[in-house]
Design a protein around this motif. Structure first.
Motif, PDB file in Angstrom:
ATOM      1  N   TYR A 148      32.522  38.944  40.070  1.00 58.91           N
ATOM      2  CA  TYR A 148      33.519  39.279  39.033  1.00 58.91           C
ATOM      3  C   TYR A 148      34.211  40.603  39.352  1.00 58.91           C
ATOM      4  N   LEU A 149      33.480  41.556  39.893  1.00 63.99           N
ATOM      5  CA  LEU A 149      34.098  42.829  40.276  1.00 63.99           C
ATOM      6  C   LEU A 149      35.116  42.620  41.400  1.00 63.99           C
TER       7      LEU A 149
ATOM      8  N   ALA B   6      38.237  41.315  39.872  1.00 66.52           N
ATOM      9  CA  ALA B   6      38.937  42.412  39.199  1.00 66.52           C
ATOM     10  C   ALA B   6      39.705  43.259  40.219  1.00 66.52           C
TER      11      ALA B   6
ATOM     12  N   ALA C  52      42.092  36.862  35.319  1.00 73.05           N
ATOM     13  CA  ALA C  52      41.070  37.372  34.398  1.00 73.05           C
ATOM     14  C   ALA C  52      40.435  36.254  33.589  1.00 73.05           C
TER      15      ALA C  52
ATOM     16  N   ILE D  89      42.844  41.584  41.282  1.00 73.07           N
ATOM     17  CA  ILE D  89      43.902  41.725  40.272  1.00 73.07           C
ATOM     18  C   ILE D  89      44.561  43.098  40.388  1.00 73.07           C
ATOM     19  N   VAL D  90      43.743  44.130  40.528  1.00 73.26           N
ATOM     20  CA  VAL D  90      44.256  45.501  40.646  1.00 73.26           C
ATOM     21  C   VAL D  90      45.137  45.640  41.881  1.00 73.26           C
TER      22      VAL D  90
ATOM     23  N   GLY E 261      36.747  35.203  33.630  1.00 72.47           N
ATOM     24  CA  GLY E 261      35.733  35.772  32.748  1.00 72.47           C
ATOM     25  C   GLY E 261      35.142  34.752  31.790  1.00 72.47           C
TER      26      GLY E 261
END
Length: 300
Positions: free
Chosen positions: A232-233, A236, A249, A239-240, A252
């Motif tokens: 999951y990190l 993320a 997202a 996405i960043v 999630g």
């Protein structure tokens, strides 16, 4: 490890169907990264559907054949007796599995040759190396799984390798963004393999030294949690870095499945719960993989 071929081995019959032997619940390990990499390629130009279908077919055939050979060699080592009956079932005969798996791999090789002809000859060599690694996972006197390399092998082959191939067959050179996209898929498939190995620690101990056995159960469970969180990190981070859209997202939503998987190995969990861990790992891979892939396609 030496295989002792006995006369009664010729009569073993799998208790379930050919399809069950191919383990469809694990197919997300190849389907999701292929679709995701193709979506990334679609951002740079038109996607050839026939090439995508050939890539999907070759990938699933290889994974299915490797799964079949895994059960085949496990039976030779005296494992998983509960999956087999001595000549009184209607499922696949043990002795027929190598021929069928070999035929599936031959079709995959033919599809790989087509894909290489359509794009880059190097694809054929990379695909062949992936097939060899898949067979070496279970076969031979020192299979990769018995050396504690099962998770790493799966992570590499069903992470960077399959995404790079799916991207390259669409006419694009794999880049940093593509490699970054492969990371969550590598972590997810590693978590699935580790789940299987934690569940089978006692069963595997006489036959192989998996990563779960080498680490010990408690440390292996901690590593499983770390892999799940890292998946999951990594999304993320994608996405960043604008490699995947903010819509990613939505992955999630699969977190309850990850939590349920981890709880299967909590202190005091029953043996039944531990055995269900692999089902939750497969469901989690399907959920995260397809949600991530869907976000990419919807953002085109």
């Amino acid at each position: 490890m030496r295989y002792e071929h006995r006369e009664e081995d010729r009569h073993w019959v799998y208790r379930f169907s050919w399809l069950h032997l191919m383990r469809p619940p694990t197919w997300s390990g190849t389907i999701s990264p292929v679709l995701a990499a193709t979506a990334l390629a679609a951002k740079k130009g038109a996607v050839r559907i026939e090439v995508l279908l050939a890539m999907l077919a070759a990938s699933v055939l290889i994974q299915s054949a490797v799964n079949m050979l895994n059960d085949y060699f496990d039976r030779l080592r005296g494992q998983d007796d509960n999956k087999w009956t001595n000549g009184h079932g209607h499922g696949p005969a043990h002795r027929s599995i190598p021929a069928v798996a070999g035929a599936m791999l031959a079709v995959a090789v033919a599809l790989g040759a087509y894909l290489a002809w359509q794009s880059d000859p190097a694809i054929a060599w990379i695909g062949a190396a992936a097939i060899i690694c898949g067979i070496a996972y279970s076969a031979g006197p020192r299979p990769l799984a018995s050396l504690g390399l099962g998770e790493l092998t799966a992570a590499v082959c069903m992470g960077p390798v399959v995404t790079a191939l799916a991207y390259a067959v669409q006419g694009h050179v794999p880049d940093t963004a593509l490699f970054a996209l492969s990371i969550p898929f590598a972590l997810l498939i590693a978590s699935m393999i580790l789940t299987n190995n934690i569940r089978d620690i006692e069963k595997d101990r006489p036959f192989r030294r998996t990563l779960a056995i080498r680490l010990g159960r408690n440390n292996a469970v901690r590593l499983l949690g770390l892999l799940l969180v890292s998946a999951y990190l990594s999304i993320a981070a994608l996405i960043v870095w604008h490699i995947v859209p903010l819509l990613a997202a939505v992955t999630g939503l699969a977190m309850p499945l990850a939590i349920r998987l981890r709880l299967c190995f909590r202190p005091g969990a029953s043996r039944t719960e531990e055995r269900s861990g692999m089902k939750w790992a497969a469901r989690h891979h399907w959920a995260v993989g397809l949600l991530l892939t869907l976000s990419l396609w919807l953002s085109l």
